[in-house]
Design a protein around this motif. Structure first.
Motif, PDB file in Angstrom:
ATOM      1  N   GLU A 133       5.244  -6.997  -5.362  1.00  0.00           N
ATOM      2  CA  GLU A 133       5.763  -5.795  -6.014  1.00  0.00           C
ATOM      3  C   GLU A 133       5.029  -4.551  -5.517  1.00  0.00           C
ATOM      4  OE1 GLU A 133       6.418  -3.998 -10.561  1.00  0.00           O
ATOM      5  OE2 GLU A 133       5.499  -5.976 -10.252  1.00  0.00           O
ATOM      6  N   TYR A 134       3.720  -4.691  -5.334  1.00  0.00           N
ATOM      7  CA  TYR A 134       2.932  -3.567  -4.827  1.00  0.00           C
ATOM      8  C   TYR A 134       3.344  -3.219  -3.395  1.00  0.00           C
ATOM      9  CZ  TYR A 134      -1.219  -0.809  -3.588  1.00  0.00           C
ATOM     10  OH  TYR A 134      -2.060   0.192  -3.159  1.00  0.00           O
ATOM     11  N   ILE A 191      -2.580  11.219   5.061  1.00  0.00           N
ATOM     12  CA  ILE A 191      -2.544  10.918   3.633  1.00  0.00           C
ATOM     13  C   ILE A 191      -2.105   9.466   3.472  1.00  0.00           C
ATOM     14  CG2 ILE A 191      -1.615  11.586   1.390  1.00  0.00           C
ATOM     15  CD1 ILE A 191      -3.144  13.816   2.828  1.00  0.00           C
ATOM     16  N   ASP A 192      -2.926   8.675   2.779  1.00  0.00           N
ATOM     17  CA  ASP A 192      -2.553   7.280   2.576  1.00  0.00           C
ATOM     18  C   ASP A 192      -1.706   7.119   1.322  1.00  0.00           C
ATOM     19  OD1 ASP A 192      -4.338   7.414   0.466  1.00  0.00           O
ATOM     20  OD2 ASP A 192      -5.911   6.282   1.489  1.00  0.00           O
ATOM     21  N   ASN A 193      -1.354   5.883   1.013  1.00  0.00           N
ATOM     22  CA  ASN A 193      -0.465   5.606  -0.117  1.00  0.00           C
ATOM     23  C   ASN A 193      -1.031   6.170  -1.418  1.00  0.00           C
ATOM     24  OD1 ASN A 193       1.811   3.994  -1.420  1.00  0.00           O
ATOM     25  ND2 ASN A 193       0.054   3.055  -2.401  1.00  0.00           N
ATOM     26  N   ALA A 194      -2.312   5.929  -1.667  1.00  0.00           N
ATOM     27  CA  ALA A 194      -2.932   6.419  -2.894  1.00  0.00           C
ATOM     28  C   ALA A 194      -3.091   7.936  -2.871  1.00  0.00           C
ATOM     29  CB  ALA A 194      -4.291   5.751  -3.100  1.00  0.00           C
ATOM     30  N   GLY A 195      -3.335   8.485  -1.690  1.00  0.00           N
ATOM     31  CA  GLY A 195      -3.558   9.917  -1.564  1.00  0.00           C
ATOM     32  C   GLY A 195      -2.361  10.767  -1.922  1.00  0.00           C
ATOM     33  N   ARG A 196      -1.165  10.207  -1.819  1.00  0.00           N
ATOM     34  CA  ARG A 196       0.040  10.965  -2.163  1.00  0.00           C
ATOM     35  C   ARG A 196       0.002  11.446  -3.604  1.00  0.00           C
ATOM     36  NH1 ARG A 196       5.027   9.234   1.020  1.00  0.00           N
ATOM     37  NH2 ARG A 196       4.277   8.072   2.822  1.00  0.00           N
ATOM     38  N   MET A 246      -2.884  -5.440   1.078  1.00  0.00           N
ATOM     39  CA  MET A 246      -2.224  -5.117  -0.182  1.00  0.00           C
ATOM     40  C   MET A 246      -2.987  -5.719  -1.370  1.00  0.00           C
ATOM     41  SD  MET A 246       0.493  -3.289   0.604  1.00  0.00           S
ATOM     42  CE  MET A 246      -0.650  -2.554   1.771  1.00  0.00           C
ATOM     43  N   THR A 247      -3.500  -6.923  -1.178  1.00  0.00           N
ATOM     44  CA  THR A 247      -4.242  -7.590  -2.255  1.00  0.00           C
ATOM     45  C   THR A 247      -5.480  -6.792  -2.629  1.00  0.00           C
ATOM     46  OG1 THR A 247      -3.464  -9.780  -1.541  1.00  0.00           O
ATOM     47  CG2 THR A 247      -5.442  -9.710  -2.916  1.00  0.00           C
ATOM     48  N   GLU A 248      -6.222  -6.333  -1.616  1.00  0.00           N
ATOM     49  CA  GLU A 248      -7.431  -5.561  -1.881  1.00  0.00           C
ATOM     50  C   GLU A 248      -7.099  -4.225  -2.537  1.00  0.00           C
ATOM     51  OE1 GLU A 248     -10.730  -6.517  -1.523  1.00  0.00           O
ATOM     52  OE2 GLU A 248      -9.612  -8.391  -1.395  1.00  0.00           O
ATOM     53  N   GLU A 249      -6.059  -3.561  -2.036  1.00  0.00           N
ATOM     54  CA  GLU A 249      -5.680  -2.273  -2.609  1.00  0.00           C
ATOM     55  C   GLU A 249      -5.243  -2.434  -4.061  1.00  0.00           C
ATOM     56  OE1 GLU A 249      -2.961   0.117  -0.432  1.00  0.00           O
ATOM     57  OE2 GLU A 249      -4.076  -0.014   1.457  1.00  0.00           O
ATOM     58  N   LYS A 251      -6.133  -4.775  -6.161  1.00  0.00           N
ATOM     59  CA  LYS A 251      -7.310  -5.047  -6.982  1.00  0.00           C
ATOM     60  C   LYS A 251      -8.029  -3.752  -7.350  1.00  0.00           C
ATOM     61  CE  LYS A 251      -8.538  -9.741  -5.480  1.00  0.00           C
ATOM     62  NZ  LYS A 251      -9.576 -10.568  -4.813  1.00  0.00           N
ATOM     63  N   LYS A 252      -8.110  -2.843  -6.394  1.00  0.00           N
ATOM     64  CA  LYS A 252      -8.801  -1.578  -6.644  1.00  0.00           C
ATOM     65  C   LYS A 252      -8.112  -0.764  -7.729  1.00  0.00           C
ATOM     66  CE  LYS A 252     -10.561  -1.253  -1.915  1.00  0.00           C
ATOM     67  NZ  LYS A 252     -10.483  -0.506  -0.633  1.00  0.00           N
ATOM     68  N   THR A 253      -6.784  -0.881  -7.815  1.00  0.00           N
ATOM     69  CA  THR A 253      -6.067  -0.135  -8.854  1.00  0.00           C
ATOM     70  C   THR A 253      -6.389  -0.659 -10.246  1.00  0.00           C
ATOM     71  OG1 THR A 253      -4.068  -1.550  -8.836  1.00  0.00           O
ATOM     72  CG2 THR A 253      -4.166   0.258  -7.236  1.00  0.00           C
ATOM     73  N   LYS A 254      -6.942  -1.865 -10.334  1.00  0.00           N
ATOM     74  CA  LYS A 254      -7.252  -2.461 -11.634  1.00  0.00           C
ATOM     75  C   LYS A 254      -8.694  -2.201 -12.068  1.00  0.00           C
ATOM     76  CE  LYS A 254      -3.829  -6.161 -11.573  1.00  0.00           C
ATOM     77  NZ  LYS A 254      -3.548  -7.536 -12.033  1.00  0.00           N
ATOM     78  N   VAL A 255      -9.443  -1.492 -11.237  1.00  0.00           N
ATOM     79  CA  VAL A 255     -10.847  -1.203 -11.560  1.00  0.00           C
ATOM     80  C   VAL A 255     -11.000   0.295 -11.802  1.00  0.00           C
ATOM     81  CG1 VAL A 255     -13.225  -1.284 -10.758  1.00  0.00           C
ATOM     82  CG2 VAL A 255     -11.659  -3.138 -10.172  1.00  0.00           C
ATOM     83  N   ASP A 256     -11.290   0.680 -13.049  1.00  0.00           N
ATOM     84  CA  ASP A 256     -11.557   2.078 -13.347  1.00  0.00           C
ATOM     85  C   ASP A 256     -13.067   2.301 -13.433  1.00  0.00           C
ATOM     86  OD1 ASP A 256     -12.315   0.989 -15.775  1.00  0.00           O
ATOM     87  OD2 ASP A 256     -10.568   1.721 -16.870  1.00  0.00           O
ATOM     88  N   SER A 257     -13.456   3.518 -13.733  1.00  0.00           N
ATOM     89  CA  SER A 257     -14.887   3.846 -13.742  1.00  0.00           C
ATOM     90  C   SER A 257     -15.648   3.044 -14.797  1.00  0.00           C
ATOM     91  CB  SER A 257     -15.082   5.348 -13.986  1.00  0.00           C
ATOM     92  OG  SER A 257     -14.507   5.734 -15.216  1.00  0.00           O
ATOM     93  N   THR A 258     -14.986   2.768 -15.926  1.00  0.00           N
ATOM     94  CA  THR A 258     -15.648   1.988 -16.977  1.00  0.00           C
ATOM     95  C   THR A 258     -15.908   0.561 -16.522  1.00  0.00           C
ATOM     96  OG1 THR A 258     -14.585   3.317 -18.705  1.00  0.00           O
ATOM     97  CG2 THR A 258     -15.464   1.161 -19.352  1.00  0.00           C
ATOM     98  N   ALA A 259     -14.904  -0.036 -15.878  1.00  0.00           N
ATOM     99  CA  ALA A 259     -15.059  -1.404 -15.383  1.00  0.00           C
ATOM    100  C   ALA A 259     -16.145  -1.481 -14.310  1.00  0.00           C
ATOM    101  CB  ALA A 259     -13.729  -1.912 -14.836  1.00  0.00           C
TER     102      ALA A 259
END
Length: 326
Positions: A133-134, A191-196, A246-249, A251-259
């Motif tokens: 999906e990602y 500009i990468d995917n997240a940078g947009r 894609m898997t690494e990217e 995973k990064k979306t699931k980690v916020d500053s608190t985590a």
């Protein structure tokens, strides 16, 4: 765009130095009036730059603890440096100079960032369905330029000049009110995917509809009117080719500053970190575990107050254009 934290404070070098020599300290400078030892310098730095010294202690200890458990290869560091060069372009050398770094020093900073990232992602899991999906929604890197002006009439005038064969880079230099990109012919870089998503919604939406070398209509935002052009776009590889990325990217979306902070706290606690210097007893206490004012509670071992990676002023210089576009 990649976001970098400020490099290690110069205080870190003094902090590391303080562990050397005997109790009298090693002589750093001499004079007829007396010598200055590393211990004297260390004490002076603590008095004047306490918070920075505490941050340096956190960073030094994190690097030691995380390096003992996670590995960052030379190849990974080289890749991060190349990413920085690609994103910062001609301003890469200025970025290093601003912080008094050479490339080896920059790599040392990046190593800590990658160690933190590896620790944060160690326990994160994603399913194949989530990765698919990602991938389906993922957009490849694009090289973006824009011209920013204050009013719609001016934007329409420039748009017509472009339609008549005007050079985008030259018109950006002459007219854009975004100084960071104007001097570079309007270029915002890759500009990468997240940078947009770092731009204002109107700008981001336009990026999703434009084709390579197509010039947008004037796009209104709180900053004025943008004329946007995608000059290059990388190819989107197959799912199988990009699955690991894609898997690494994802995973990064699931980690916020608190985590991230929670994971760093856990790693420090597992390593049984203890602070012997009374002036830094609170260096590894997070807000949740710090003793209340006026109470006497033994320091909680292994908890860090280090904030996760923050965007540095150097990248603000190199990507000041993004702030204008936001």
């Amino acid at each position: 765009m990649k976001k970098w934290a400020l490099p290690l404070s110069l205080a870190a070098g003094v902090l590391a130095l303080s562990g050397c020599g005997d109790s009298e300290g090693n002589v750093i400078a001499t004079s007829k009036a007396g010598d200055v030892t590393d211990m004297e310098l260390y004490a002076e730095m603590k008095d004047k730059y306490g918070p920075q010294m505490e941050q340096a202690l956190q960073e030094l200890m994190q690097k030691k603890v995380l390096s003992d458990k996670y590995e960052v290869s030379d190849e990974e560091l080289d890749k991060e440096v190349e990413t920085a060069k690609e994103q910062l372009g001609d301003q890469y050398e200025m970025f290093l100079a601003q912080y008094g770094l050479d490339e080896d020093g920059f790599k040392e900073f990046l190593k800590l960032e990658l160690l933190r990232e590896k620790a944060a992602l160690a326990d994160v899991e994603v399913t194949d369905a989530e990765v698919q999906e990602y991938y389906d929604a993922w957009q490849p890197d694009i090289n973006v330029s824009h011209i920013l002006v204050e009013d719609e009439a001016k934007a329409k005038e420039i748009k017509q000049q472009l339609a008549d064969g005007g050079d985008f880079a030259e018109l950006a230099k002459e007219n854009s009110t975004d100084p960071g990109s104007a001097e570079n012919g309007g270029s915002l870089g890759w500009i990468d995917n997240a940078g947009r998503a770092q731009f204002v919604p109107e700008f981001t939406e336009a990026l999703g509809t434009l084709k390579v070398n197509e010039v947008s209509e004037p796009i209104k935002s709180d900053y004025g009117y943008h004329i946007i052009k995608i000059t290059e776009q990388k190819e989107k590889g197959s799912f199988e080719d990009l699955k690991d990325q894609m898997t690494e990217e994802l995973k990064k979306t699931k980690v916020d500053s608190t985590a991230l902070q929670t994971k760093l706290d856990e790693e420090m606690e597992a390593a049984d970190v203890k602070v012997e210097d009374e002036d830094f007893k609170g260096a590894f206490e997070s807000e949740e575990t710090a003793p209340a004012e006026g109470t006497e509670t033994a320091p909680t071992e292994g908890e860090a107050t280090e904030e996760p990676a923050a965007e540095p002023a150097a990248e603000d210089d190199a990507a000041a254009t993004e702030e204008e576009a936001k």
